[in-house]
Every structure is written in structure tokens, then in C-alpha cells.
Design a protein around this motif. Structure first.
Motif, PDB file in Angstrom:
ATOM      1  N   GLY A 117       0.813  -1.211   0.000  1.00  0.00           N
ATOM      2  CA  GLY A 117       0.000   0.000   0.000  1.00  0.00           C
ATOM      3  C   GLY A 117       0.845   1.259   0.000  1.00  0.00           C
ATOM      4  O   GLY A 117       0.526   2.242  -0.695  1.00  0.00           O
ATOM      5  N   LEU A 118       1.929   1.240   0.792  1.00  0.00           N
ATOM      6  CA  LEU A 118       2.825   2.398   0.807  1.00  0.00           C
ATOM      7  C   LEU A 118       3.497   2.592  -0.545  1.00  0.00           C
ATOM      8  O   LEU A 118       3.633   3.731  -1.026  1.00  0.00           O
ATOM      9  CB  LEU A 118       3.880   2.216   1.904  1.00  0.00           C
ATOM     10  CG  LEU A 118       4.937   3.325   2.029  1.00  0.00           C
ATOM     11  CD1 LEU A 118       4.272   4.673   2.286  1.00  0.00           C
ATOM     12  CD2 LEU A 118       5.932   2.987   3.138  1.00  0.00           C
ATOM     13  N   MET A 119       3.886   1.497  -1.184  1.00  0.00           N
ATOM     14  CA  MET A 119       4.505   1.598  -2.500  1.00  0.00           C
ATOM     15  C   MET A 119       3.526   2.184  -3.519  1.00  0.00           C
ATOM     16  O   MET A 119       3.914   3.001  -4.364  1.00  0.00           O
ATOM     17  CB  MET A 119       4.965   0.210  -2.951  1.00  0.00           C
ATOM     18  CG  MET A 119       5.550   0.172  -4.344  1.00  0.00           C
ATOM     19  SD  MET A 119       7.160   0.964  -4.459  1.00  0.00           S
ATOM     20  CE  MET A 119       8.188  -0.367  -3.857  1.00  0.00           C
ATOM     21  N   ALA A 120       2.262   1.800  -3.424  1.00  0.00           N
ATOM     22  CA  ALA A 120       1.264   2.341  -4.348  1.00  0.00           C
ATOM     23  C   ALA A 120       1.123   3.846  -4.173  1.00  0.00           C
ATOM     24  O   ALA A 120       1.018   4.590  -5.159  1.00  0.00           O
ATOM     25  CB  ALA A 120      -0.078   1.634  -4.136  1.00  0.00           C
ATOM     26  N   ARG A 121       1.120   4.321  -2.924  1.00  0.00           N
ATOM     27  CA  ARG A 121       1.015   5.763  -2.694  1.00  0.00           C
ATOM     28  C   ARG A 121       2.249   6.498  -3.190  1.00  0.00           C
ATOM     29  O   ARG A 121       2.148   7.604  -3.755  1.00  0.00           O
ATOM     30  CB  ARG A 121       0.802   6.030  -1.198  1.00  0.00           C
ATOM     31  CG  ARG A 121      -0.535   5.547  -0.682  1.00  0.00           C
ATOM     32  CD  ARG A 121      -0.850   6.129   0.678  1.00  0.00           C
ATOM     33  NE  ARG A 121       0.108   5.686   1.688  1.00  0.00           N
ATOM     34  CZ  ARG A 121      -0.037   4.580   2.417  1.00  0.00           C
ATOM     35  NH1 ARG A 121      -1.076   3.798   2.212  1.00  0.00           N
ATOM     36  NH2 ARG A 121       0.857   4.267   3.334  1.00  0.00           N
ATOM     37  N   VAL A 122       3.428   5.903  -2.994  1.00  0.00           N
ATOM     38  CA  VAL A 122       4.653   6.552  -3.468  1.00  0.00           C
ATOM     39  C   VAL A 122       4.663   6.653  -4.983  1.00  0.00           C
ATOM     40  O   VAL A 122       5.007   7.698  -5.555  1.00  0.00           O
ATOM     41  CB  VAL A 122       5.890   5.776  -2.964  1.00  0.00           C
ATOM     42  CG1 VAL A 122       7.159   6.295  -3.622  1.00  0.00           C
ATOM     43  CG2 VAL A 122       6.008   5.886  -1.451  1.00  0.00           C
ATOM     44  N   ALA A 129       4.070  14.019  -9.432  1.00  0.00           N
ATOM     45  CA  ALA A 129       5.226  14.906  -9.482  1.00  0.00           C
ATOM     46  C   ALA A 129       5.811  14.982 -10.887  1.00  0.00           C
ATOM     47  O   ALA A 129       6.297  16.034 -11.317  1.00  0.00           O
ATOM     48  CB  ALA A 129       6.289  14.432  -8.493  1.00  0.00           C
ATOM     49  N   MET A 130       5.766  13.891 -11.613  1.00  0.00           N
ATOM     50  CA  MET A 130       6.277  13.896 -12.988  1.00  0.00           C
ATOM     51  C   MET A 130       5.483  14.836 -13.878  1.00  0.00           C
ATOM     52  O   MET A 130       6.017  15.406 -14.825  1.00  0.00           O
ATOM     53  CB  MET A 130       6.236  12.469 -13.556  1.00  0.00           C
ATOM     54  CG  MET A 130       7.246  11.515 -12.930  1.00  0.00           C
ATOM     55  SD  MET A 130       7.000   9.799 -13.447  1.00  0.00           S
ATOM     56  CE  MET A 130       7.134   9.963 -15.224  1.00  0.00           C
ATOM     57  N   PHE A 191      11.778  10.109  -4.318  1.00  0.00           N
ATOM     58  CA  PHE A 191      10.842   9.023  -4.581  1.00  0.00           C
ATOM     59  C   PHE A 191      11.586   7.725  -4.875  1.00  0.00           C
ATOM     60  O   PHE A 191      11.184   6.651  -4.411  1.00  0.00           O
ATOM     61  CB  PHE A 191       9.932   9.387  -5.764  1.00  0.00           C
ATOM     62  CG  PHE A 191       9.016  10.549  -5.491  1.00  0.00           C
ATOM     63  CD1 PHE A 191       7.827  10.365  -4.802  1.00  0.00           C
ATOM     64  CD2 PHE A 191       9.341  11.819  -5.923  1.00  0.00           C
ATOM     65  CE1 PHE A 191       6.977  11.431  -4.551  1.00  0.00           C
ATOM     66  CE2 PHE A 191       8.502  12.888  -5.675  1.00  0.00           C
ATOM     67  CZ  PHE A 191       7.316  12.696  -4.991  1.00  0.00           C
ATOM     68  N   ILE A 192      12.653   7.829  -5.663  1.00  0.00           N
ATOM     69  CA  ILE A 192      13.421   6.630  -6.005  1.00  0.00           C
ATOM     70  C   ILE A 192      14.046   6.023  -4.757  1.00  0.00           C
ATOM     71  O   ILE A 192      14.052   4.796  -4.566  1.00  0.00           O
ATOM     72  CB  ILE A 192      14.490   6.983  -7.049  1.00  0.00           C
ATOM     73  CG1 ILE A 192      13.833   7.508  -8.327  1.00  0.00           C
ATOM     74  CG2 ILE A 192      15.362   5.771  -7.359  1.00  0.00           C
ATOM     75  CD1 ILE A 192      14.802   7.996  -9.371  1.00  0.00           C
ATOM     76  N   MET A 197      13.987   1.810  -0.510  1.00  0.00           N
ATOM     77  CA  MET A 197      13.853   1.472   0.903  1.00  0.00           C
ATOM     78  C   MET A 197      12.734   0.465   1.115  1.00  0.00           C
ATOM     79  O   MET A 197      12.874  -0.491   1.887  1.00  0.00           O
ATOM     80  CB  MET A 197      13.588   2.752   1.709  1.00  0.00           C
ATOM     81  CG  MET A 197      13.452   2.541   3.221  1.00  0.00           C
ATOM     82  SD  MET A 197      11.756   2.144   3.759  1.00  0.00           S
ATOM     83  CE  MET A 197      10.920   3.682   3.358  1.00  0.00           C
ATOM     84  N   ILE A 198      11.607   0.652   0.416  1.00  0.00           N
ATOM     85  CA  ILE A 198      10.479  -0.262   0.575  1.00  0.00           C
ATOM     86  C   ILE A 198      10.844  -1.663   0.076  1.00  0.00           C
ATOM     87  O   ILE A 198      10.526  -2.674   0.724  1.00  0.00           O
ATOM     88  CB  ILE A 198       9.247   0.282  -0.162  1.00  0.00           C
ATOM     89  CG1 ILE A 198       8.767   1.584   0.502  1.00  0.00           C
ATOM     90  CG2 ILE A 198       8.120  -0.739  -0.186  1.00  0.00           C
ATOM     91  CD1 ILE A 198       7.626   2.252  -0.232  1.00  0.00           C
ATOM     92  N   THR A 199      11.515  -1.733  -1.076  1.00  0.00           N
ATOM     93  CA  THR A 199      11.903  -3.045  -1.596  1.00  0.00           C
ATOM     94  C   THR A 199      12.877  -3.749  -0.657  1.00  0.00           C
ATOM     95  O   THR A 199      12.827  -4.974  -0.501  1.00  0.00           O
ATOM     96  CB  THR A 199      12.527  -2.902  -2.983  1.00  0.00           C
ATOM     97  OG1 THR A 199      13.611  -1.947  -2.930  1.00  0.00           O
ATOM     98  CG2 THR A 199      11.498  -2.423  -3.996  1.00  0.00           C
TER      99      THR A 199
END
Length: 343
Positions: A117-122, A129-130, A191-192, A197-199
Motif C-alpha cells: 500500500g505504501l509503494m502504491a502511494r509513493v 510529481a512527474m 521518490f526513487i 527502501m520499501i523493496t
């Protein structure tokens, strides 16, 4: 039937025309009722729905019979009964990561749901932002809204069209100076870094190597590095296989009872799993030679099967080997006769 019904991954054994039929059912479609005292399965219900999710048919599995039901005019009607007299429900519930005393399981992905879920929001924020701050900002000094007018229609330009435009043409008739500057675009590196960090957190909780989550290096990992990365993953699979083997042994025992009419005595059914690691063919061959002292342990057919040949290829190779042996035998006979004549 009373009791609490719980969803589980069901392994169902039914009677086919010539042999037992084993089916694996999703926990979304099947539920079981377990006696908490004896831990026996009292019943299982398989629900069949149409494309819109409305229940159309159901199958109720009981210890001595299987009842097939269909829904007509909002009521369930018994279509047929199969009296098998097994003495137990022909359904084995396979719970993943079941805790002692609880008849429920946990998904293998449960630990990383919040990270997903956090990855989806990021990723969503990154996409936003793009489209916004990643585009270089423009600052125009000494201009007004009247300078952004469509020359053909005379109407004001859309603000987004003006913002995203690559070329600005401003005409001024006054003596005031016009200065257009460009600000640097927003840095997306944060963001990257968050995605990385999440992975890494997901890898730490699941045991998956980072290379399986998209992290790659210039040089490929060595054989020892690959085995070290997969150590936790391999151990997790081995533990899952240990519990899954018990469930599948029960399933095959029920299938044998359906096939022969008698329960197998003792524990004649055992599930053997292949090594979940990533061994190479050279590594397996070397281990086999060391364990047998160099003695041959495979037949010609077994060696071909180990190399991955199809059955048609194996049969053809054996036919050619037979023809070559016959030709060599005939050559030996002719050579023997020639030597005898010379003597």
C-alpha cells in the motif's frame, strides 16, 4: 449444521468414472466446519457463482454423502446425492501458517500488505510529481494576462496550456522590459530512494533476494552469492512443503480409499519434494559421484530423462543404440571369420 464455518484452501476428492478426481479449490469459494474438540471436519461447502457473483449452485460435503444443490427462485433445491459412506468429509483443508489451536491460516503476503500500500502511494505521488514539479518552472517578469492571448481567436490561453507550452512568444509595445526565466525542475530522487527502501524492507521480511525485486548490479552474482541470497527463501519453502506434505498425504489416502474401497493401513503414502534450491546439473552430478564412490547409478534411459529429453526422443535414441549395437555385433562376427580364414 452448527458451528463456525471458516474459509480455507480446499483439496477435494470426488469419484470419477475411472479414477478419483482431486481438485484444489480457492478459499474464496469453500468453507469448512471443524469440531474444536475432536478436530474432525464436520462438513464443507463449495459455492459456485455466476459472472455477477450471484450464487447459483452449491455442493455440501458430509462424512457419508455429498449433496448437490441448485438455487431456483431464491431457494436452494437438492439436485442429487452421492452416498459414498467414507466416514469422513472428502475435503482436506490446507491452512497456510496456521497457529496452534486455531483453524485458520494466514496469507504468505500478509506481512508485506502495508508495504504494498505504501509503494502504491509513493508511485502515485511520483506520477503526480512527474506531471507537475518535474516540468521546469517558468517565471515571466513584466507581463500581464493580456500577453497570453490566442492570436487567432483573441481569447485568453488556457493556464495549463500556457504552463506546459515549450515556447513562449510575448509581444510588448510599452517601454517596460520583459524578462522570462526558468527555474530548475523538482528532484525526483527522493521518490526513487523511498522505493528502494520499501523493496529492501520487503526483502528483509520475505527473504526474497534484492535482485528478484529489481535491484541489479553491473556484475552478475556468483554461484555462492546466489545460494547465500536464496538461503532464507529456500528455508521458507522447505517449511511450507513440510506442512503441505501432510495435507497432500491425507488427500492421496482419501483417493486410495475411493479407488479401492478400503483405507490404507499404516502410513504407506509419503510426499517427497524436490530440493527447492537452485542446484546446477554439474553440482548434482558431482555430488552423486562423491556419494556413490564413482559407481554408475543411472541407466541410459534414466540419464536421458535427467537431461530433459522427451519420451519420443528417448525411444528414438534407444532404437538407434540398439541398431548400433547390432551393427557392431555383425562387424565383430565378420572380423572373427576373416581372422579364422587367415589362420
Amino acid at each position: 449444521m452448527g458451528g463456525v464455518w471458516r474459509r480455507c484452501r480446499g483439496l477435494i476428492v470426488t469419484r470419477g468414472q475411472t479414477r478419483p478426481v482431486i481438485r484444489v479449490e480457492s478459499p474464496r469459494d469453500i468453507a469448512v466446519s471443524v469440531d474444536p474438540y475432536t478436530r474432525d471436519t464436520r462438513g464443507a461447502l463449495r459455492v459456485y457463482t455466476d459472472e455477477s457473483g450471484i450464487e447459483q449452485r452449491m455442493t455440501l460435503y458430509l462424512p457419508n454423502e455429498t449433496v448437490h444443490l441448485a438455487r431456483e427462485a431464491g431457494k436452494d433445491r437438492v439436485v442429487s446425492r452421492d452416498r459414498h459412506n467414507l466416514g469422513r468429509v472428502p475435503v482436506v483443508c490446507q491452512w497456510n501458517r496456521r497457529m496452534s489451536g486455531r483453524f485458520s491460516g494466514t496469507s504468505q503476503m500478509e506481512d508485506i500488505k502495508h508495504w504494498v500500500g505504501l509503494m502504491a502511494r509513493v508511485v502515485l505521488n511520483l506520477q503526480l510529481a512527474m506531471e507537475t514539479i518535474a516540468t521546469p518552472q517558468k517565471v515571466a517578469i513584466g507581463v500581464s494576462q493580456k500577453d497570453f492571448v490566442d492570436p487567432d481567436t483573441g481569447e485568453d490561453l488556457d493556464p495549463w496550456e500556457t504552463y506546459m507550452g515549450a515556447i513562449w512568444a510575448i509581444s510588448r509595445t510599452t517601454k517596460e522590459g520583459v524578462d522570462v526565466k526558468q527555474l530548475p525542475a523538482g528532484d525526483l530522487g527522493g521518490f526513487i530512494s523511498t522505493v528502494e527502501m520499501i523493496t529492501k524492507q520487503v526483502a528483509g521480511q520475505t527473504g526474497l533476494p534484492l535482485r528478484m525485486l529489481g535491484h541489479s548490479t553491473v556484475n552478475p552474482a556468483s554461484e555462492g552469492g546466489i545460494k547465500a541470497d536464496e538461503a532464507r527463501l529456500v528455508k521458507t519453502v522447505e517449511r511450507l512443503n513440510t506442512t503441505a506434505g501432510v495435507f497432500w498425504s491425507w488427500v492421496l489416502g482419501i483417493a486410495e480409499r475411493v479407488r479401492t474401497g478400503v483405507w490404507p493401513e499404516g502410513a504407506p503414502i509419503q510426499i517427497e519434494w524436490r530440493n527447492p534450491a537452485t542446484p546446477t546439473l554439474a553440482e548434482m552430478s558431482d555430488a552423486m559421484q562423491k556419494q556413490t564412490g564413482g559407481k554408475p547409478v543411472l541407466s541410459v534411459r534414466g540419464a536421458m530423462n535427467q537431461m530433459g529429453y522427451s519420451q519420443a526422443r528417448i525411444d528414438k535414441e534407444l532404437q538407434w543404440l540398439g541398431e548400433e549395437d547390432a551393427a557392431m555385433a555383425g562387424l565383430d562376427v565378420r572380423l572373427g571369420r576373416g581372422l579364422a580364414e587367415e589362420v
